[in-house]
Design a protein around this motif. Sequence first.
Motif, PDB file in Angstrom:
ATOM      1  N   GLU A 150      -0.479 -14.955  -2.068  1.00 42.97           N
ATOM      2  CA  GLU A 150      -1.063 -14.280  -1.726  1.00 42.97           C
ATOM      3  C   GLU A 150      -1.352 -12.853  -1.111  1.00 42.97           C
ATOM      4  N   MET A 151      -0.597 -13.376   0.600  1.00 46.48           N
ATOM      5  CA  MET A 151      -1.109 -12.475   1.290  1.00 46.48           C
ATOM      6  C   MET A 151       0.257 -11.959   1.358  1.00 46.48           C
ATOM      7  N   ASP A 176       3.705  -9.506   0.709  1.00 49.40           N
ATOM      8  CA  ASP A 176       4.011  -7.822  -0.168  1.00 49.40           C
ATOM      9  C   ASP A 176       3.845  -8.080  -1.384  1.00 49.40           C
ATOM     10  N   PRO A 177       3.193  -7.760  -2.622  1.00 49.77           N
ATOM     11  CA  PRO A 177       3.915  -7.841  -3.837  1.00 49.77           C
ATOM     12  C   PRO A 177       4.953  -7.782  -3.985  1.00 49.77           C
ATOM     13  N   ARG A 233       7.490 -10.606  -3.416  1.00 48.02           N
ATOM     14  CA  ARG A 233       6.511 -11.636  -4.154  1.00 48.02           C
ATOM     15  C   ARG A 233       7.506 -12.591  -5.138  1.00 48.02           C
ATOM     16  N   ARG A 286      -3.745 -15.394  -7.600  1.00 49.32           N
ATOM     17  CA  ARG A 286      -3.231 -16.060  -6.721  1.00 49.32           C
ATOM     18  C   ARG A 286      -1.469 -15.254  -7.087  1.00 49.32           C
ATOM     19  N   ALA A 297      -2.848 -10.920  -6.980  1.00 49.70           N
ATOM     20  CA  ALA A 297      -3.496 -10.685  -5.932  1.00 49.70           C
ATOM     21  C   ALA A 297      -2.567  -9.282  -5.192  1.00 49.70           C
ATOM     22  N   GLY A 298      -3.860  -8.560  -5.235  1.00 55.07           N
ATOM     23  CA  GLY A 298      -3.391  -6.940  -4.248  1.00 55.07           C
ATOM     24  C   GLY A 298      -1.948  -6.349  -5.157  1.00 55.07           C
ATOM     25  N   SER A 306      -1.513  -3.157  -8.042  1.00 54.12           N
ATOM     26  CA  SER A 306      -1.687  -2.016  -7.767  1.00 54.12           C
ATOM     27  C   SER A 306      -1.892  -1.675  -9.463  1.00 54.12           C
ATOM     28  N   THR A 310       6.062  -6.211 -10.401  1.00 61.71           N
ATOM     29  CA  THR A 310       6.358  -4.542  -9.424  1.00 61.71           C
ATOM     30  C   THR A 310       6.654  -3.526 -10.599  1.00 61.71           C
TER      31      THR A 310
END
Length: 203
Positions: A82-83, A85-86, A89, A137, A140-141, A143, A196
């Motif tokens: 989750e940390m 960059d999507p 990932r 997870r 996460a992040g 958009s 993404t």
Amino acid sequence: MSLPQIRRGRRSAGDHSREAILAAARKLFAEKGFEGTSLRQVAREAAVDPAMVHHFFKGKDELFASSVELPADPAEVLAGVEMMDPSVRAEAIVRAVLTLWEGPAQHGLVAFARGTIGSKAKSGMMREVVSRAILSRVMAGVSGPDEQVLLRGNLVASQTVGLILARYVIRLDPLASASQDDVVRLVAPTIQRYITGDLDSLK
């Protein structure tokens, strides 16, 4: 030095109450989901005082985790994902899945997967695990509108579950015999697109 005594004989009332609570929790989580289940409902279903639930479990999250009995902890398997960059990932996700399923927990995971497929109650529990512990997870992040992010997460789950079933449960060759690097190379781009990429072609 004396050896610790081994408990024998009939189970205590406390053991029985804890098992009754877990059985009730599994039933309600499967039927109503995590958000739709309260500790008071679990106590009522188990025919115990609500204080007894709090005696054995710190809260609903701990009760849920104890009810599922997963062969592996999603938080450990996906640690750090989750940390990231999507946009980069997917490869880490696929490698985490492959490493887990090709490790010591494989037999337990295969048994868990087969048992889940054949049980409506376990499938309901697994749906909650995937949504709460895994997709939260993985996504996460990311958009976008909530509905679109949810769809993306569902697509990631469909690809990942399909990979697991084909490679480890059904053992469909040549996928089952492919190297980890080949699987990552072939599968990660599709998962990355789901996370993404452009989904307009799916409309």
